[in-house]
Design a protein around this motif. Sequence first.
Motif, short mmCIF file in Angstrom:
data_model
loop_
_atom_site.label_atom_id
_atom_site.label_comp_id
_atom_site.label_asym_id
_atom_site.label_seq_id
_atom_site.Cartn_x
_atom_site.Cartn_y
_atom_site.Cartn_z
N ILE A 118 0.83 -1.20 0.00
CA ILE A 118 0.00 0.00 0.00
C ILE A 118 0.87 1.25 0.00
CG2 ILE A 118 -1.74 1.30 1.30
CD1 ILE A 118 -2.73 -1.44 2.38
N LEU A 119 1.77 1.35 0.94
CA LEU A 119 2.53 2.59 1.12
C LEU A 119 3.56 2.87 0.03
CD1 LEU A 119 3.09 2.58 4.99
CD2 LEU A 119 1.26 3.63 3.67
N ASN A 120 3.96 1.87 -0.71
CA ASN A 120 4.95 2.09 -1.78
C ASN A 120 4.30 2.48 -3.11
OD1 ASN A 120 7.01 1.46 -0.06
ND2 ASN A 120 7.34 -0.59 -0.84
N ALA A 121 3.01 2.70 -3.13
CA ALA A 121 2.31 2.87 -4.40
C ALA A 121 1.85 4.27 -4.78
CB ALA A 121 1.11 1.93 -4.44
N PRO A 122 2.07 5.33 -4.01
CA PRO A 122 1.49 6.62 -4.46
C PRO A 122 2.03 7.07 -5.81
CG PRO A 122 2.96 6.99 -2.60
CD PRO A 122 2.78 5.50 -2.74
N GLY A 123 3.29 6.85 -6.07
CA GLY A 123 3.85 7.21 -7.37
C GLY A 123 3.27 6.38 -8.50
N LEU A 124 2.97 5.11 -8.20
CA LEU A 124 2.36 4.24 -9.21
C LEU A 124 0.93 4.69 -9.52
CD1 LEU A 124 3.61 0.79 -7.90
CD2 LEU A 124 4.43 2.05 -9.90
N VAL A 125 0.20 5.08 -8.49
CA VAL A 125 -1.17 5.59 -8.71
C VAL A 125 -1.09 6.83 -9.60
CG1 VAL A 125 -3.20 6.61 -7.60
CG2 VAL A 125 -2.03 4.70 -6.51
N ALA A 126 -0.20 7.74 -9.24
CA ALA A 126 -0.06 8.97 -10.01
C ALA A 126 0.39 8.69 -11.44
CB ALA A 126 0.93 9.91 -9.31
N GLY A 127 1.38 7.81 -11.59
CA GLY A 127 1.94 7.53 -12.91
C GLY A 127 1.02 6.77 -13.83
N LYS A 128 0.20 5.88 -13.27
CA LYS A 128 -0.66 5.03 -14.10
C LYS A 128 -2.05 5.62 -14.35
CE LYS A 128 1.62 0.68 -13.14
NZ LYS A 128 2.18 0.46 -14.45
N TRP A 129 -2.50 6.51 -13.48
CA TRP A 129 -3.88 6.98 -13.58
C TRP A 129 -4.00 8.46 -13.94
CZ3 TRP A 129 -8.13 3.98 -13.60
CH2 TRP A 129 -7.97 2.66 -13.20
#
Length: 172
Positions: A118-129
Amino acid sequence: MSENTTYRVYGYRWLVLALYGLATVVIQLMWTTFFSITTEAWQTGENAISMLSVIFMVGMIVLSVPAMAIFEKAGFKKSVGFGVVLTGVCAMVRGVWGTSFTAVLIATAGFAVAQPFILNAPGLVAGKWFPENERATANSVGMLCNYVGMCVGLLLTPILLQAGCDVRAALL
């Protein structure tokens, strides 16, 4: 990729960010629950309660790199989904069997496994969505949710105890 490549931006990206933010708040809440009530909760011993916090930190350090590898293989949805489901299961275990230190310890170990997903994903959320011009905002919202979760845990737990709840009721 060429400069003329266009991407489709979905309106529900904000819902994805909100749900991700909620997951971040919850995992941080699970971590900080005992911080401000150590004295009330230490029937088992102060060191035992402190160990619960250490388990979270060790889990994050040890499992961050493997979690990122799983993000690469399984994808964002499955990886974060795993973290969210595991957090929910462990929260129920800790809430229902909160009077058992063993159950709380097992649930905490589960949280420690779930948190890097969960905590390692904010950049992935931003980058993918999100489109490039919204990524900084999306990433900062995801990161801000870390602190919201900590604040809720640090504030809510003592308030519940002062209102007459015992530790088990506060965990529920």
